[in-house]
Design an enzyme around this catalytic site. Structure first.
Site, PDB file in Angstrom:
ATOM      1  N   ASP A 117       0.857  -1.266  -0.059  1.00  4.58           N
ATOM      2  CA  ASP A 117       0.048   0.010  -0.065  1.00  4.58           C
ATOM      3  C   ASP A 117       0.713   1.355  -0.007  1.00  4.58           C
ATOM      4  O   ASP A 117       1.665   1.594   0.804  1.00  4.58           O
ATOM      5  CB  ASP A 117      -1.011   0.174   1.278  1.00  4.58           C
ATOM      6  CG  ASP A 117      -1.754   1.089   1.482  1.00  4.58           C
ATOM      7  OD1 ASP A 117      -2.954   1.231   0.702  1.00  4.58           O
ATOM      8  OD2 ASP A 117      -1.351   2.228   1.975  1.00  4.58           O
ATOM      9  N   TYR A 155       2.956   9.860  -0.506  1.00  2.77           N
ATOM     10  CA  TYR A 155       3.980   9.289  -0.017  1.00  2.77           C
ATOM     11  C   TYR A 155       5.432   9.471  -0.353  1.00  2.77           C
ATOM     12  O   TYR A 155       6.564   9.342   0.154  1.00  2.77           O
ATOM     13  CB  TYR A 155       4.005   7.723   0.456  1.00  2.77           C
ATOM     14  CG  TYR A 155       2.681   7.436   1.097  1.00  2.77           C
ATOM     15  CD1 TYR A 155       1.723   8.113   1.741  1.00  2.77           C
ATOM     16  CD2 TYR A 155       2.437   5.833   1.089  1.00  2.77           C
ATOM     17  CE1 TYR A 155       0.580   7.889   2.288  1.00  2.77           C
ATOM     18  CE2 TYR A 155       1.006   5.610   1.932  1.00  2.77           C
ATOM     19  CZ  TYR A 155       0.097   6.642   2.555  1.00  2.77           C
ATOM     20  OH  TYR A 155      -0.881   6.170   3.147  1.00  2.77           O
ATOM     21  N   LYS A 165      -2.760   5.766  -4.458  1.00  3.99           N
ATOM     22  CA  LYS A 165      -3.987   6.631  -3.986  1.00  3.99           C
ATOM     23  C   LYS A 165      -3.502   8.022  -4.957  1.00  3.99           C
ATOM     24  O   LYS A 165      -2.551   8.486  -4.759  1.00  3.99           O
ATOM     25  CB  LYS A 165      -3.928   6.899  -2.449  1.00  3.99           C
ATOM     26  CG  LYS A 165      -4.174   5.827  -1.752  1.00  3.99           C
ATOM     27  CD  LYS A 165      -4.105   6.012  -0.049  1.00  3.99           C
ATOM     28  CE  LYS A 165      -3.579   4.709   0.472  1.00  3.99           C
ATOM     29  NZ  LYS A 165      -2.305   4.532   0.951  1.00  3.99           N
ATOM     30  N   HIS A 209      -7.550   9.395  -2.162  1.00  6.48           N
ATOM     31  CA  HIS A 209      -6.675   9.355  -0.734  1.00  6.48           C
ATOM     32  C   HIS A 209      -7.542  10.237   0.449  1.00  6.48           C
ATOM     33  O   HIS A 209      -7.815   9.941   1.318  1.00  6.48           O
ATOM     34  CB  HIS A 209      -5.318  10.171  -1.031  1.00  6.48           C
ATOM     35  CG  HIS A 209      -4.333   9.673   0.070  1.00  6.48           C
ATOM     36  ND1 HIS A 209      -3.117   9.587  -0.113  1.00  6.48           N
ATOM     37  CD2 HIS A 209      -4.622   9.313   1.352  1.00  6.48           C
ATOM     38  CE1 HIS A 209      -2.344   9.118   1.051  1.00  6.48           C
ATOM     39  NE2 HIS A 209      -3.383   9.090   1.786  1.00  6.48           N
ATOM     40  N   ASN A 216     -10.801   7.604   3.637  1.00  6.44           N
ATOM     41  CA  ASN A 216     -11.273   8.659   4.640  1.00  6.44           C
ATOM     42  C   ASN A 216     -12.471   9.471   4.205  1.00  6.44           C
ATOM     43  O   ASN A 216     -12.802  10.594   4.562  1.00  6.44           O
ATOM     44  CB  ASN A 216      -9.948   9.790   4.732  1.00  6.44           C
ATOM     45  CG  ASN A 216      -8.735   9.197   5.175  1.00  6.44           C
ATOM     46  OD1 ASN A 216      -8.801   8.433   6.306  1.00  6.44           O
ATOM     47  ND2 ASN A 216      -7.548   9.485   4.719  1.00  6.44           N
ATOM     48  N   GLN A 244     -10.828   2.878   2.974  1.00  2.00           N
ATOM     49  CA  GLN A 244      -9.823   2.764   3.720  1.00  2.00           C
ATOM     50  C   GLN A 244      -9.867   3.697   4.854  1.00  2.00           C
ATOM     51  O   GLN A 244     -10.036   4.883   4.691  1.00  2.00           O
ATOM     52  CB  GLN A 244      -8.293   3.050   3.157  1.00  2.00           C
ATOM     53  CG  GLN A 244      -7.054   2.444   3.900  1.00  2.00           C
ATOM     54  CD  GLN A 244      -5.688   2.620   2.981  1.00  2.00           C
ATOM     55  OE1 GLN A 244      -4.931   3.511   3.278  1.00  2.00           O
ATOM     56  NE2 GLN A 244      -5.355   1.692   2.214  1.00  2.00           N
ATOM     57  N   PRO A 265      -3.752   0.155  11.740  1.00  2.00           N
ATOM     58  CA  PRO A 265      -4.161  -0.996  12.228  1.00  2.00           C
ATOM     59  C   PRO A 265      -3.408  -1.222  13.628  1.00  2.00           C
ATOM     60  O   PRO A 265      -4.141  -1.811  14.528  1.00  2.00           O
ATOM     61  CB  PRO A 265      -3.876  -2.158  11.480  1.00  2.00           C
ATOM     62  CG  PRO A 265      -2.658  -1.890  10.597  1.00  2.00           C
ATOM     63  CD  PRO A 265      -2.915  -0.274  10.547  1.00  2.00           C
ATOM     64  N   LYS A 272       2.682  -1.133   9.120  1.00  2.00           N
ATOM     65  CA  LYS A 272       3.742  -0.807   8.654  1.00  2.00           C
ATOM     66  C   LYS A 272       4.811  -0.987   9.541  1.00  2.00           C
ATOM     67  O   LYS A 272       4.899  -0.426  10.773  1.00  2.00           O
ATOM     68  CB  LYS A 272       3.523   0.805   8.058  1.00  2.00           C
ATOM     69  CG  LYS A 272       5.221   1.240   7.770  1.00  2.00           C
ATOM     70  CD  LYS A 272       5.330   2.590   8.751  1.00  2.00           C
ATOM     71  CE  LYS A 272       6.595   3.206   8.782  1.00  2.00           C
ATOM     72  NZ  LYS A 272       6.648   4.360   9.414  1.00  2.00           N
TER      73      LYS A 272
HETATM   74  P1  NAD Z   1       0.562   1.442  11.937  1.00  2.00           P
HETATM   75  O1  NAD Z   1      -0.435   1.120  12.877  1.00  2.00           O
HETATM   76  O2  NAD Z   1       0.742   0.424  10.931  1.00  2.00           O
HETATM   77  O3  NAD Z   1       1.720   1.600  13.005  1.00  2.00           O
HETATM   78  C1  NAD Z   1       3.048   1.761  12.434  1.00  2.00           C
HETATM   79  C2  NAD Z   1       3.815   2.176  13.618  1.00  2.00           C
HETATM   80  O4  NAD Z   1       3.855   0.785  14.649  1.00  2.00           O
HETATM   81  C3  NAD Z   1       5.519   2.350  13.286  1.00  2.00           C
HETATM   82  O5  NAD Z   1       5.845   3.258  14.282  1.00  2.00           O
HETATM   83  C4  NAD Z   1       5.971   0.993  13.681  1.00  2.00           C
HETATM   84  O6  NAD Z   1       7.539   1.016  13.927  1.00  2.00           O
HETATM   85  C5  NAD Z   1       5.246   0.226  14.699  1.00  2.00           C
HETATM   86  N1  NAD Z   1       5.170  -1.205  14.548  1.00  2.00           N
HETATM   87  C6  NAD Z   1       4.939  -1.863  13.614  1.00  2.00           C
HETATM   88  N2  NAD Z   1       5.018  -3.103  13.743  1.00  2.00           N
HETATM   89  C7  NAD Z   1       5.237  -3.320  15.047  1.00  2.00           C
HETATM   90  C8  NAD Z   1       5.427  -4.443  16.207  1.00  2.00           C
HETATM   91  N3  NAD Z   1       5.049  -5.645  15.606  1.00  2.00           N
HETATM   92  N4  NAD Z   1       5.971  -4.136  17.320  1.00  2.00           N
HETATM   93  C9  NAD Z   1       6.134  -3.047  17.863  1.00  2.00           C
HETATM   94  N5  NAD Z   1       6.186  -1.812  16.917  1.00  2.00           N
HETATM   95  C10 NAD Z   1       5.756  -1.997  15.631  1.00  2.00           C
HETATM   96  O7  NAD Z   1       0.593   2.736  11.414  1.00  2.00           O
HETATM   97  P2  NAD Z   1       0.541   3.400   9.960  1.00  2.00           P
HETATM   98  O8  NAD Z   1       1.867   3.295   9.492  1.00  2.00           O
HETATM   99  O9  NAD Z   1       0.156   4.885   9.857  1.00  2.00           O
HETATM  100  O10 NAD Z   1      -0.674   2.871   9.033  1.00  2.00           O
HETATM  101  C11 NAD Z   1      -0.194   1.597   8.354  1.00  2.00           C
HETATM  102  C12 NAD Z   1      -0.483   1.857   6.834  1.00  2.00           C
HETATM  103  O11 NAD Z   1      -1.708   2.569   6.403  1.00  2.00           O
HETATM  104  C13 NAD Z   1       0.648   2.909   6.470  1.00  2.00           C
HETATM  105  O12 NAD Z   1       1.777   2.605   6.311  1.00  2.00           O
HETATM  106  C14 NAD Z   1      -0.170   3.652   4.977  1.00  2.00           C
HETATM  107  O13 NAD Z   1       0.159   2.373   3.826  1.00  2.00           O
HETATM  108  C15 NAD Z   1      -1.718   3.382   5.480  1.00  2.00           C
HETATM  109  N6  NAD Z   1      -2.140   4.561   5.729  1.00  2.00           N
HETATM  110  C16 NAD Z   1      -2.831   5.252   5.087  1.00  2.00           C
HETATM  111  C17 NAD Z   1      -3.506   6.412   5.490  1.00  2.00           C
HETATM  112  C18 NAD Z   1      -4.758   7.125   4.530  1.00  2.00           C
HETATM  113  O14 NAD Z   1      -5.030   8.215   4.760  1.00  2.00           O
HETATM  114  N7  NAD Z   1      -5.389   6.359   3.789  1.00  2.00           N
HETATM  115  C19 NAD Z   1      -3.057   6.865   6.467  1.00  2.00           C
HETATM  116  C20 NAD Z   1      -2.298   6.470   7.279  1.00  2.00           C
HETATM  117  C21 NAD Z   1      -1.614   5.225   7.096  1.00  2.00           C
END
Ligand code: NAD
Length: 287
Positions: free
Chosen positions: A43, A48, A73, A106, A135, A156, A184, A227
């Site tokens: 994704d 980005y 997006k 997006h 969103n 999403q 998530p 991520k």
């Molecule tokens: P996320 O909830 O995936 O959390 C990421 C954070 O958690 C990072 O700081 C990472 O270091 C930490 N982490 C990940 N796995 C871990 C583990 N097993 N143990 C401990 N720490 C861990 O947050 P995100 O990256 O914001 O969301 C995931 C994806 O969603 C993004 O990468 C992006 O692709 C998408 N996204 C979309 C939107 C949108 O507006 N559509 C907005 C934000 C994110």
């Protein structure tokens, strides 16, 4: 890899890898690691500024393109029929592919009707396999879903144990739209990784907080795109098989829902202003 069927028959992995805030220089390595770990859904997004890194990784990874599922997006500054159409072609070039598996709007700002029309045309032209939104909440989601010919395949939204999107999930059922959880892992907010309730449930199964939370969401049929730039965490977040949460634990997890997002309130005018100006930092020429 578990998959779900979208409302147009396209099969989508239930767990993917997100690259928000993965630096362009590091993105190729991260996506190569993610694919080697077993992820097949990646994704990304125009905003980005790392689509090129994703493209280099998918060109080099050795996994056939047909086995990968790429989401990107369209950003607000590319909204409208013509700009969106051009931006889709630019994304295809940066991603080094001739089709995108899932293309989303997006943010619910700008001329998103024009953007959606351009996405419908890209779908017809075979440049895209499925289209959807990100969103879009409540009435704005319904307005677009009711007015457009192609019902959004995916929406999403910020979704995690503290914000389970119950209201939106009921609304989305009317259009067969599937929920994909961004953030998530709650982006680590709210003391997520040290949450005593999540830790206690994890301890019963020998699983981490992240695994409990992701397992819960995927059991509910919600796609997740966690991520991490660290390979061991990529593997951890993909390790959701071989255990089942009990009904009691699932109930306890459902009760953690606050009914509100933590990161982004899309009714907040300050958030709208921030997002409308977001890409000026990358491209100062844009007004
Ligand atoms: P996320 O909830 O995936 O959390 C990421 C954070 O958690 C990072 O700081 C990472 O270091 C930490 N982490 C990940 N796995 C871990 C583990 N097993 N143990 C401990 N720490 C861990 O947050 P995100 O990256 O914001 O969301 C995931 C994806 O969603 C993004 O990468 C992006 O692709 C998408 N996204 C979309 C939107 C949108 O507006 N559509 C907005 C934000 C994110």
């Amino acid at each position: 890899m578990k998959t779900i069927l979208l409302n147009n028959g396209v099969e989508m992995p239930l767990v993917g890898y997100g690259v928000f805030q993965v630096a362009p220089a590091e993105c190729e390595r991260c996506v190569l690691d993610a694919i080697a770990t077993g992820y097949r859904l990646i994704d990304t997004a125009q905003a980005y500024y790392n689509e090129e890194g994703v493209g280099r990784a998918i060109a080099r990874c050795g996994v056939p393109r047909s086995e990968l599922f790429l989401t990107t997006k369209v950003w607000i500054s590319n909204s409208g029929d013509g700009p969106a159409a051009r931006s889709i072609d630019e994304s295809l070039r940066r991603l080094r592919t001739d089709y995108i598996d899932l293309l989303l709007i997006h943010q619910p700002f700008g001329d998103y009707y024009g953007t959606y029309r351009a996405m419908e045309q890209a779908l017809q032209a075979g440049k895209v396999r499925a289209i959807g939104l990100s969103n879009f909440y409540d009435a704005r989601f319904v307005d677009l879903a009711e007015n457009m010919g192609v019902k959004p395949a995916v929406l999403q939204l910020e979704t995690h144990v503290y914000s389970q999107q119950a209201r939106m999930r009921r609304l989305m059922e009317d259009y067969g739209t599937r929920l994909m959880a961004w953030g998530p892992l709650a982006q680590g907010m709210n003391g997520f990784f040290d949450d005593p309730a999540l830790k206690a449930i994890g301890a019963k199964y020998g699983k981490s907080v992240a695994q409990v939370a992701l397992k819960f969401l995927t059991d509910e049929g919600i796609a997740v795109i966690p991520k991490s730039v660290r390979r061991e965490r990529m593997a951890e977040n993909l390790g959701l098989d071989g255990f089942e949460l009990s009904a009691g634990d699932r109930d306890a997890l459902r009760r953690m829902d606050t009914g509100h997002p933590l990161a982004a309130d899309f009714n907040d005018p300050a958030l709208a202003r921030y997002l409308l100006g977001y890409d000026r930092q990358f491209n100062p020429a844009r007004q």
